[in-house]
Design a protein around this motif. Structure first.
Motif, PDB file in Angstrom:
ATOM      1  N   LYS A  48      54.778  27.578   4.298  1.00 41.71           N
ATOM      2  CA  LYS A  48      55.468  28.652   3.518  1.00 41.71           C
ATOM      3  C   LYS A  48      54.528  29.902   3.313  1.00 41.71           C
ATOM      4  O   LYS A  48      55.076  31.007   3.679  1.00 41.71           O
ATOM      5  CB  LYS A  48      55.887  28.131   2.142  1.00 41.71           C
ATOM      6  CG  LYS A  48      56.624  28.928   1.215  1.00 41.71           C
ATOM      7  CD  LYS A  48      57.060  28.472  -0.101  1.00 41.71           C
ATOM      8  CE  LYS A  48      57.998  29.444  -0.973  1.00 41.71           C
ATOM      9  NZ  LYS A  48      58.264  28.854  -2.335  1.00 41.71           N
ATOM     10  N   ALA A  49      53.492  29.721   2.904  1.00 37.69           N
ATOM     11  CA  ALA A  49      52.469  30.797   2.854  1.00 37.69           C
ATOM     12  C   ALA A  49      52.182  31.520   4.102  1.00 37.69           C
ATOM     13  O   ALA A  49      52.367  32.909   4.214  1.00 37.69           O
ATOM     14  CB  ALA A  49      51.204  30.476   2.296  1.00 37.69           C
ATOM     15  N   ARG A  51      54.593  31.668   6.611  1.00 39.40           N
ATOM     16  CA  ARG A  51      55.633  32.248   7.033  1.00 39.40           C
ATOM     17  C   ARG A  51      56.021  33.639   6.371  1.00 39.40           C
ATOM     18  O   ARG A  51      56.903  34.241   6.601  1.00 39.40           O
ATOM     19  CB  ARG A  51      56.939  31.320   6.894  1.00 39.40           C
ATOM     20  CG  ARG A  51      56.650  30.245   7.974  1.00 39.40           C
ATOM     21  CD  ARG A  51      58.058  29.280   7.764  1.00 39.40           C
ATOM     22  NE  ARG A  51      57.979  27.936   8.546  1.00 39.40           N
ATOM     23  CZ  ARG A  51      57.879  27.000   7.987  1.00 39.40           C
ATOM     24  NH1 ARG A  51      58.133  26.767   6.770  1.00 39.40           N
ATOM     25  NH2 ARG A  51      57.937  25.897   8.697  1.00 39.40           N
ATOM     26  N   LYS A  52      55.177  33.764   5.161  1.00 40.89           N
ATOM     27  CA  LYS A  52      55.729  34.968   4.382  1.00 40.89           C
ATOM     28  C   LYS A  52      55.407  36.238   5.181  1.00 40.89           C
ATOM     29  O   LYS A  52      55.931  37.248   4.996  1.00 40.89           O
ATOM     30  CB  LYS A  52      54.488  35.158   2.972  1.00 40.89           C
ATOM     31  CG  LYS A  52      55.058  34.024   2.119  1.00 40.89           C
ATOM     32  CD  LYS A  52      54.274  34.457   0.871  1.00 40.89           C
ATOM     33  CE  LYS A  52      54.807  33.575  -0.396  1.00 40.89           C
ATOM     34  NZ  LYS A  52      54.104  33.704  -1.681  1.00 40.89           N
ATOM     35  N   VAL A  53      54.637  36.313   6.273  1.00 42.37           N
ATOM     36  CA  VAL A  53      54.426  37.463   6.935  1.00 42.37           C
ATOM     37  C   VAL A  53      54.658  37.202   8.476  1.00 42.37           C
ATOM     38  O   VAL A  53      54.213  36.226   9.190  1.00 42.37           O
ATOM     39  CB  VAL A  53      52.850  37.786   7.202  1.00 42.37           C
ATOM     40  CG1 VAL A  53      52.344  38.748   7.830  1.00 42.37           C
ATOM     41  CG2 VAL A  53      52.286  37.832   5.756  1.00 42.37           C
ATOM     42  N   ASN A 395      47.456  40.967   3.988  1.00 42.79           N
ATOM     43  CA  ASN A 395      48.041  39.603   3.815  1.00 42.79           C
ATOM     44  C   ASN A 395      47.142  38.483   3.702  1.00 42.79           C
ATOM     45  O   ASN A 395      46.882  37.671   4.569  1.00 42.79           O
ATOM     46  CB  ASN A 395      48.806  39.469   5.280  1.00 42.79           C
ATOM     47  CG  ASN A 395      49.802  40.682   5.435  1.00 42.79           C
ATOM     48  OD1 ASN A 395      50.375  40.906   4.260  1.00 42.79           O
ATOM     49  ND2 ASN A 395      50.125  41.150   6.495  1.00 42.79           N
ATOM     50  N   SER A 398      48.032  34.783   3.174  1.00 36.31           N
ATOM     51  CA  SER A 398      48.626  34.153   4.567  1.00 36.31           C
ATOM     52  C   SER A 398      47.807  34.159   5.709  1.00 36.31           C
ATOM     53  O   SER A 398      48.302  32.909   6.375  1.00 36.31           O
ATOM     54  CB  SER A 398      50.079  35.101   4.709  1.00 36.31           C
ATOM     55  OG  SER A 398      50.839  35.049   3.734  1.00 36.31           O
ATOM     56  N   ARG A 447      50.709  25.264  -4.340  1.00 33.49           N
ATOM     57  CA  ARG A 447      50.014  26.697  -3.955  1.00 33.49           C
ATOM     58  C   ARG A 447      48.295  26.336  -3.604  1.00 33.49           C
ATOM     59  O   ARG A 447      47.630  26.624  -4.291  1.00 33.49           O
ATOM     60  CB  ARG A 447      49.874  27.504  -5.201  1.00 33.49           C
ATOM     61  CG  ARG A 447      51.263  27.812  -5.953  1.00 33.49           C
ATOM     62  CD  ARG A 447      51.291  28.831  -6.940  1.00 33.49           C
ATOM     63  NE  ARG A 447      50.912  30.196  -6.316  1.00 33.49           N
ATOM     64  CZ  ARG A 447      50.600  31.071  -7.511  1.00 33.49           C
ATOM     65  NH1 ARG A 447      50.927  31.000  -8.481  1.00 33.49           N
ATOM     66  NH2 ARG A 447      50.363  32.161  -6.713  1.00 33.49           N
TER      67      ARG A 447
END
Length: 489
Positions: A48-49, A51-53, A395, A398, A447
């Protein structure tokens, strides 16, 4: 009666087998269930982290990567040494370079037991050729594109970049490169071969047992030390207009028998290339296994002051720090360091290099060098980054997650990460420093990337899902560094 028993077993055997599997699953220990759930959560959170970018297919980032390349012949290291009847010596010894089989045995043993990565130049061409020939017949051997620059270029192309690659390769070599890679360099008939002696965790060689999976690299390279693609690479650089310039492969110069002054001349030309590039262009230097003190000093003079980003592993970090503090090179360091130890070493490297930059700028008023604004250290258990506030690198969270995921993808040899073939070896919580009273940060499965601010920079740390079924360790650092950089351009 016996025949009837066999018929019954054939008839009901599949049902019984299915029941055994179901019962084994049902009665799994609660501890294993918790561990499986934990790994699944960490993996999904890292993904998920990452894919944030995203990276645009329309405007692909442009990266120039130098220098050199080779063909890797990857073999099981213990099998090769056993095949040539080479046994461990009583006393493992460090050698800066290799001249005979005894030195090879001593040097391999020195790094094999602790499971530390190493790379050595072999002066003995005959012995090297014999090792290559013996490796060709070994079951399970593999050929692959090798060298820091081509490996980083390949990863960056895979991750969505257009790449200018500086190196001299054979036509067969360039034919297998990604369509997003443009080669700048000469054509050679036969590429240099590097021998990659891989070994898994727990491997045995004589009385020695490896503590972790790693590799020992041997080369007798006579092309790459000369950076012979640099001229054409420099000519194409201006038209290519890169967003990032990456320099690697300079360990080929380590202990190479140059004529007097040759290496200085080559590194001076490289320094000029870095100096004449746009001040806005990010420059990343990827460290490697250096054992010759004089070349490390040359790098501190010609290359490192011109780079604003550095990448290295847990062996190379204390090696660089030791030299910066006026001590000797550290040939072998803890292959499994604690987070607090690595972070303290990173802070020191960051502080010393930036103080040097300030001192030189004030003395010369030239502004020739660059401050260090990004430092990435990749270890078996975790990834750590320091990034200066307000710098061009973005970023960071990420990018640290992507670096962590890439470690598993490369070592396991699969883009799809299987939690059943991974484990976490980073502690459940870590101190941010070895100083007494330092804050402890717990590993939160939901997290897993921990980021916080200090002084003028941000620090991010991410656990690695360590691959338990190793496909390949060689090239791990290059893939990890390249993947992290892609999201920060």
């Amino acid at each position: 009666m016996d025949g009837g028993g066999r018929v019954s077993w054939v008839k009901y055997g599949p049902v019984v087998s299915a029941l055994v599997v179901l019962l084994a699953f049902w009665f799994r220990s609660p501890q294993n269930v918790v561990l499986d759930d934990r790994l699944d959560t960490v993996l999904s959170s890292l993904l998920k982290a990452e894919r944030k970018v995203g990276i645009s297919d329309v405007e692909r980032p442009r990266v120039a990567v130098g220098f050199g390349g080779c063909v890797d012949l990857i073999v099981d290291g213990v099998s090769l040494l056993n095949k040539i009847d080479l046994t461990p010596t009583e006393q493992p010894l460090h050698h800066n370079y290799l001249e005979n089989a005894v030195q090879l045995a001593q040097s391999f043993a020195y790094f094999f037991a602790p499971g530390a990565a190493a790379e050595r130049f072999m002066l003995n061409d005959t012995l090297f050729s014999e090792l290559v020939e013996a490796s060709r017949d070994l079951p399970g051997n593999r050929w692959a594109i090798g060298g820091n620059a081509p490996v980083m270029a390949g990863r960056m192309a895979t991750e969505g970049c257009d790449v200018l690659l500086g190196g001299s390769f054979s036509p067969d070599f360039t034919d297998v490169l990604s369509e997003h890679i443009t080669v700048a360099g000469n054509i050679v008939e036969e590429p240099d071969i590097h021998l990659i002696l891989e070994y898994p965790s727990g491997a045995s060689w004589g009385h020695l047992t490896s503590r972790r999976a790693n590799r020992y690299i041997i080369h007798s390279d006579d092309h790459n030390p000369y950076l012979d693609s640099m001229e054409e690479f420099t000519e194409q650089l201006e038209d290519f207009k890169p967003d990032l310039l990456v320099v690697g492969g300079l360990q080929m110069m380590d202990n190479f028998p140059f004529q007097m002054g040759e290496r200085d001349t080559l590194l001076s030309r490289l320094s000029d290339l870095l100096l004449t590039s746009s001040p806005k262009l990010g420059v990343h230097f990827e460290m490697a296994s250096f054992v010759e003190e004089s070349i490390m000093e040359d790098l501190l003079h010609y290359v490192i002051p011109r780079a604003d980003s550095l990448g290295m592993n847990e062996q190379e970090l204390p090696n660089l720090l030791s030299l910066l503090k006026g001590s000797n090179i550290t040939v072998l360091s803890d292959p499994n360091p604690r987070v607090a130890t690595v972070l303290d070493q990173m802070r020191e490297v960051y502080r010393i290099l930036n103080q040097r930059y300030k001192d030189i700028s004030e003395e010369t008023n030239s502004g020739e060098g660059k401050p260090l604004t990004r430092l990435h250290v990749h270890t078996l258990a975790f990834q750590a980054m320091i990034v200066t506030h307000g710098s061009q690198w973005k970023n960071t969270m990420s990018a640290t997650a992507k670096a962590s995921l890439t470690a598993n993808r490369h070592v396991c040899g699969s883009n799809d990460i299987d939690p059943s073939k991974a484990r976490l070896i980073m502690d459940d919580s870590f101190s941010v420093s070895r100083q007494e009273g330092s804050q402890r940060i717990p590993l939160q499965e939901s997290r897993p990337v921990s980021c916080w601010d200090e002084e003028d920079y941000e620090i991010c740390v991410a656990p690695v899902l360590v691959c338990t079924e190793v496909y390949q360790t060689a090239g791990g650092g290059d893939n990890i560094s390249a993947a992290g950089l892609v999201l920060q351009i």
